[in-house]
Design an enzyme around this catalytic site. Structure first.
Site, PDB file in Angstrom:
ATOM      1  CB  VAL A 278     -70.885-118.389  78.880  1.00 62.37           C
ATOM      2  CG1 VAL A 278     -71.602-117.779  77.674  1.00 62.37           C
ATOM      3  CG2 VAL A 278     -69.401-118.554  78.591  1.00 62.37           C
TER       4      VAL A 278
ATOM      5  CE  LYS B 147     -66.960-112.268  83.424  1.00 57.13           C
ATOM      6  NZ  LYS B 147     -68.197-111.657  83.788  1.00 57.13           N
TER       7      LYS B 147
ATOM      8  CE  LYS C   7     -69.945-113.013  80.124  1.00 59.19           C
ATOM      9  NZ  LYS C   7     -70.841-111.888  80.388  1.00 59.19           N
TER      10      LYS C   7
ATOM     11  CB  ILE D 137     -78.522-118.515  80.456  1.00 58.04           C
ATOM     12  CG1 ILE D 137     -79.167-117.145  80.557  1.00 58.04           C
ATOM     13  CG2 ILE D 137     -79.140-119.334  79.335  1.00 58.04           C
ATOM     14  CD1 ILE D 137     -78.921-116.287  79.321  1.00 58.04           C
TER      15      ILE D 137
END
Ligand code: HSE
Length: 416
Positions: free
Chosen positions: A127, A100, A200, A131
């Protein structure tokens, strides 16, 4: 068979080679081809590793091997990751990264190099760990004008705050535990001072609004000053403290972006995201709010997102996926002093009645947080003010301090 190289064999890198090995058949069925790990780049020796013959210390082995079409960068940090990724993209190799810091700092430039060389630069794992969030914003929600993204983007700080809220645990012990579990960055300052969450939210903002937002333009506050007293006042107010990364596109097109601890009402979906979990809310004009939830850190969740990008890169070896934003000079970012927010304020005072009257005179309607039953809350006041510009809040706090009402804590109220 498609040969790939993995640069870095730390927590995430070892997870990537593990998943590519343990899920070989599953991935073959999805791709129709075998993914072969040809190189693992790391300066350390791994003499007992089952893939020990694939380790190299020489980046040129990867760069000069024409069989390698997809390179995975999971080293972390900017140098030499930036130079290696740039060289790979410039030579037409696609790159997948979980880094990131690299994407938030150099994303616009690297996306342009990828575009110029018909290669892909993918970073789903950068990020939200495991997910899916980059691909959903870029693809599934593409029909929407996104007006706002807000979320709990750092697993380590969420873990620490959860331990403080639920177990009354000391900050240092909770941080130590987070490090042992492999959640924290090598330098945990990046977690606890909010820089990781800032990177992020910058990536998400750049993706959603199409212009690179650099971390140095974003007001970033961490959780190191949060005390158990603040946790208790948040409970009295009806919520919890969470470290929130938030970005909004205002009607005047300015980007209102911040990373800060916030009071979140207990009924908010984000209030109930605990431990190392992350939660990200995306507000689209067609969909309304969409919330993504899952493990935002850790070896296998993060490696799972990296492997998904490897598969996607292999599926798109001949065509470039449209994942792109342009560079910018940060001029669209709203000055944080102009940002409007409600705020919790806690201050020490020798005369509570006088202090409350002064606060009312300055801020207008205030919501007093009454904790008079508690011994430790003697000699202090706590209240929540209505939304106003941060510049005005700061000026009024200065007046309070002149009256010997010493502000110990100010925490934004999240409108979530
Ligand atoms: N240190 C990061 C976190 C790892 O705690 O969320 C995942 O980016």
């Amino acid at each position: 068979m498609v040969s790939v190289a993995i640069m870095g064999h730390g927590v995430v890198g070892s997870g990537v080679s593990e998943i590519l090995t343990t899920h070989k058949n599953k991935l073959f069925n999805s791709l129709g081809e075998e993914i072969y790990i040809k190189y693992i780049l790391d300066l350390r020796d791994f003499p007992n590793h089952p893939l020990k013959d694939r380790f190299t210390k020489n980046f040129d082995d990867i760069l000069n091997d024409r069989e390698i079409r997809v390179v995975v960068e999971v080293m972390g940090g900017i140098h030499p990751a930036y130079e290696y990724v740039k060289a790979c993209l410039a030579s037409g190799k696609s790159v997948v990264t979980s880094n990131k810091e690299l994407v938030a700092t150099n994303g616009a430039e690297l996306l342009q190099i990828a575009k110029d060389n018909n290669a892909n630069f993918l970073f789903e794992a950068s990020v939200g760990g495991g997910i899916p969030i980059i691909r959903p914003i870029n693809q599934c929600l593409v029909a929407n004008n996104v007006s706002e993204i807000a979320g709990i983007l750092n697993g380590t700080t969420n873990f620490i705050l959860t331990k403080m809220i639920e177990d009354g645990m000391d900050f240092k012990d909770a941080l130590k535990l987070a490090q042992e579990l492999g959640y924290a960055e090598r330098n945990p300052e990046a977690d606890i001072e909010g820089h990781d969450a800032c990177r992020k939210i910058c990536i998400l903002a750049s993706l959603a609004f199409g212009k690179h937002i650099y971390p140095n333009a974003v007001l970033t506050q961490g959780i190191t000053n949060i005390t158990l007293k603040d946790v208790e006042y948040a409970r009295i107010w009806g919520g919890v403290i969470k470290l929130i990364g938030s970005v909004k596109k205002l009607p005047n097109k300015k980007i209102d972006i911040i990373v800060a601890p916030m009071f979140i009402p207990i009924k908010s979906q984000l209030a109930n995201i605990d431990d190392v979990f992350n939660g990200i809310m995306v507000r689209g004009d067609c969909t309304g709010d969409v919330v993504f939830y899952g493990k935002g850190a850790g070896k296998l969740p993060t490696a799972s997102a990296v492997v998904a990008d490897i598969v996607d890169s292999i599926k798109h070896l001949k065509t470039r996926k449209y994942l792109y934003w342009v560079d910018s000079d940060n001029s669209s970012v709203l000055d944080y002093k102009e940002s409007v927010t409600a705020m919790y304020i806690r201050a020490n005072t020798e005369d509570k009645d006088l202090a409350y009257n002064k606060a009312k005179e300055l801020f207008g309607d205030i919501h007093i947080l009454d904790n008079t039953g508690s011994e430790s809350q003697k000699g202090e006041i706590a209240f929540v003010i209505e939304p106003m510009k941060y510049a005005d809040i700061a000026a009024k706090i200065a007046v309070l301090e002149n009256e010997n009402i010493c502000v110990q804590s100010q925490i934004r109220i999240g409108d979530l």
